[in-house]
Scaffold this motif. Structure first.
Motif, PDB file in Angstrom:
ATOM      1  N   ALA A   1      31.864 -31.565 -13.948  1.00 61.65           N
ATOM      2  CA  ALA A   1      31.548 -32.485 -15.047  1.00 61.65           C
ATOM      3  C   ALA A   1      32.568 -33.612 -15.118  1.00 61.65           C
ATOM      4  N   LEU A  59      31.632 -36.210 -12.633  1.00 60.36           N
ATOM      5  CA  LEU A  59      30.520 -37.025 -13.118  1.00 60.36           C
ATOM      6  C   LEU A  59      30.997 -38.035 -14.158  1.00 60.36           C
ATOM      7  N   GLN A 115      30.423 -42.053 -14.120  1.00 59.14           N
ATOM      8  CA  GLN A 115      29.892 -42.817 -15.248  1.00 59.14           C
ATOM      9  C   GLN A 115      30.833 -43.936 -15.659  1.00 59.14           C
ATOM     10  N   TYR A 127      23.912 -36.669 -11.806  1.00 56.59           N
ATOM     11  CA  TYR A 127      23.660 -35.259 -12.073  1.00 56.59           C
ATOM     12  C   TYR A 127      23.699 -34.470 -10.779  1.00 56.59           C
ATOM     13  N   HIS A 176      18.891 -27.569 -12.432  1.00 53.61           N
ATOM     14  CA  HIS A 176      19.950 -28.369 -13.038  1.00 53.61           C
ATOM     15  C   HIS A 176      21.231 -27.567 -13.176  1.00 53.61           C
ATOM     16  N   VAL A 195      24.698 -29.571 -13.726  1.00 54.99           N
ATOM     17  CA  VAL A 195      25.494 -30.364 -14.664  1.00 54.99           C
ATOM     18  C   VAL A 195      25.052 -31.820 -14.533  1.00 54.99           C
ATOM     19  N   SER A 196      25.153 -32.558 -15.654  1.00 52.71           N
ATOM     20  CA  SER A 196      24.739 -33.963 -15.634  1.00 52.71           C
ATOM     21  C   SER A 196      25.629 -34.776 -16.559  1.00 52.71           C
ATOM     22  N   ASP A 239      26.756 -37.197 -19.588  1.00 48.90           N
ATOM     23  CA  ASP A 239      26.376 -37.064 -20.997  1.00 48.90           C
ATOM     24  C   ASP A 239      25.452 -38.183 -21.469  1.00 48.90           C
ATOM     25  N   MET A 292      22.601 -38.767 -20.007  1.00 51.42           N
ATOM     26  CA  MET A 292      21.254 -38.441 -19.552  1.00 51.42           C
ATOM     27  C   MET A 292      20.312 -38.240 -20.731  1.00 51.42           C
ATOM     28  N   LEU A 326      16.303 -34.833 -18.565  1.00 50.42           N
ATOM     29  CA  LEU A 326      16.936 -33.526 -18.375  1.00 50.42           C
ATOM     30  C   LEU A 326      15.892 -32.414 -18.325  1.00 50.42           C
TER      31      LEU A 326
END
Length: 525
Positions: A33, A36, A40, A49, A62, A64-65, A67, A69, A74
């Motif tokens: 995370a 990611l 971002q 993701y 899925h 982790v993606s 925040d 998204m 999702l």
């Protein structure tokens, strides 16, 4: 210009620290995370993701993606089968190769997701397979944008991919923490040594003396010296800094220390007679005893600088200006970017223009353009539609110039609306248009108020002009005769042939002597 040029290597230092922290905590999803979050931060308009792969049923789910998204997106990636034509991530998993797709709503891989892509205004998506050393698939790393992909996007993702793959690989293979730490450290060294730059740890002791505590092998290609030479004498790195930049570089390091701020600086070095541009970024940690350590990366940005120079040359040659125009959520307007052409166009330097606020734009607009300008902006902001308009704006010398703008809006993460486009000077064209309009009006007035009857016919023999004197003599108003067949409707039978011949000659440009035309009046005479 449709995007901000960024440097892929800016992320490497952060990613290296995340991997190092993972060695201590072994918290896989937390570390993933964090990666990611770095992505971002670099792509304010991208949403990354990660999906994990199940070999048993060839499915992706899925993991982790980012925040940012959307919950609808999702929900759509919770679990699904991989396949050759399943979005970008499903296709990347199936073929075990990167997949990049622009205009996703119109692409065959997104038929099942088309409505969702349109609803979320997703324009593009790229996906990369995460692989074991033996070729086994572990999952996919993907990112979607509300714009088209650029080469720089793909370059940055290729820098990020080894770190995510590295994390996945060791998560799947972890055993004892000591063995994991040693192996991961070696893999991290391998990744950093292959970068177009170097990873380093830079130390300052209590007396202000600098030294190097770690260097990746990239120092040889970048600075032309070995890591051993730099360990022995840090001046091996300082000695190649361009003489005109040396004082500023050292001052930037001192400022970082005195202000306890991370270091971020671009400068030139000269290696074997060749000039290079480098970009250094690092995190600083100051200890209680006054010593400090910077952990970071220095990368070669010579190509980026050459590209910036080419872009600047191109924009300076454009007959107009490239610009960004922003409407904040508070209703303020300003220009975060404007090319050098603004000086020729409006008399202001780019810095002057970028410092202007709402009042300047309101006062600079001609009173006849003001309402139209702001109404167009509000409509474009509400519907995110292309903005085209022609308006008058005051030059720095006080004279008004006609401008035409063409720009595309996008919504920023903080809710602001930003347009990117081009503005050109159309003063000459607009003045010519106004002059022609005035001439046409004067000609119409002359015909309409002439003391003799004047009428016109088109190539089909239908009436297309009829002045007031013709109305007065015949009794037919202009509205009554427009579009009517002149000869068949208003000429007596015995004169129709001769009048037809005269009119045919006139329409072909053949002059005719004065000719009296007998016409019916409305009273029948």
């Amino acid at each position: 210009m449709n995007q901000i040029v960024t440097t892929p290597g800016k992320m490497v230092s952060q990613l290296s620290r995340i991997i190092s922290d993972y060695l201590k905590t072994a918290e896989f999803e937390v570390s993933l995370a964090a990666i990611l979050d770095v992505i971002q931060d670099e792509y304010e308009d991208g949403v990354p993701y990660v999906l994990s792969y199940s070999k048993s049923d060839h499915s992706l789910s899925h993991l982790v993606s980012g925040d940012r998204m959307d919950s609808r997106y999702l929900a759509g990636i919770q679990s699904f089968k991989a396949g050759p034509a399943v979005a970008a991530c499903g296709s990347a998993a199936h073929y075990k190769r990167p997949v990049m797709i622009d205009q996703v709503a119109d692409h065959g891989n997104f038929l099942s997701f088309r409505d969702l892509m349109l609803a979320l205004d997703v324009h593009s998506c790229c996906a990369y397979p995460l692989m074991e050393d033996d070729g086994e698939l572990l999952g996919t790393l993907s990112i979607y944008f509300k714009r088209d992909l650029s080469e720089l996007d793909l370059t940055c993702m290729e820098v990020i991919l080894p770190f995510v793959n590295l994390l996945f690989h060791h998560y799947q293979r972890q055993s004892q923490s000591k063995v994991l730490a040693e192996t991961l450290a070696q893999r991290l060294k391998s990744v950093t040594d292959q970068l177009d730059g170097m990873v380093y740890a830079f130390h300052r002791d209590g007396q202000g003396t600098y030294s190097i505590s770690y260097l990746s092998e990239g120092v040889q290609d970048l600075f032309g010296c070995s890591s051993d030479a730099a360990y022995k004498d840090v001046n091996a790195l300082f000695s190649v800094i361009h003489p005109d930049d040396l004082d500023a570089v050292m001052a930037s390091v001192e400022d970082s220390y005195s202000q306890a701020q991370d270091w971020d600086y671009q400068y030139r070095i000269v290696v074997d007679g060749a000039l290079k541009w480098v970009h250094g970024r690092s995190k600083i940690k100051i200890y209680e005893d006054g010593t400090a350590t910077w952990n970071g990366v220095i990368i070669d940005i010579t190509k980026e600088k050459e590209l910036e120079s080419q872009i600047e040359t191109t924009t300076n040659n454009i007959q107009g200006i490239l610009y960004k125009f922003r409407l904040t959520v508070d209703g303020e307007i300003y220009m975060p970017y404007v090319s050098n052409g603004v000086t020729k166009l409006l008399g202001y330097s780019p810095n002057e223009m970028m410092a202007k606020k709402s009042g300047f734009f309101k006062e600079g607009l001609h009173k006849d353009s003001r309402d139209m300008f702001f109404n167009t902006i509000m409509y474009s902001a509400k519907h995110l539609t292309l903005k085209r308009m022609t308006f008058q704006f005051k030059h720095k010398n006080g004279q008004y110039r006609w401008m035409h703008s063409n720009s595309t809006p996008q919504r920023c993460n903080n809710g602001d609306i930003e347009w990117q486009g081009i503005l050109v000077d159309v003063t000459k064209e607009q003045e010519l248009l106004i002059a022609n309009t005035n001439l046409s009006f004067e000609l119409t007035q002359l015909i309409d108020h002439a003391n003799a009857p004047i009428f016109g016919i088109d190539n089909c023999g239908n009436v297309n002009e009829w002045n007031q004197k013709a109305h007065e003599i015949t009794g037919y108003s202009k509205d009554e005769v427009m579009g009517q067949a002149f000869v068949q409707t208003y000429i007596t039978e015995e004169y129709k042939v001769s009048v037809e011949e005269v009119l045919d000659k006139a329409l072909t440009g053949e002059e005719t002597a004065n000719y009296e035309v007998p016409v019916f009046t409305k009273s029948g005479d």
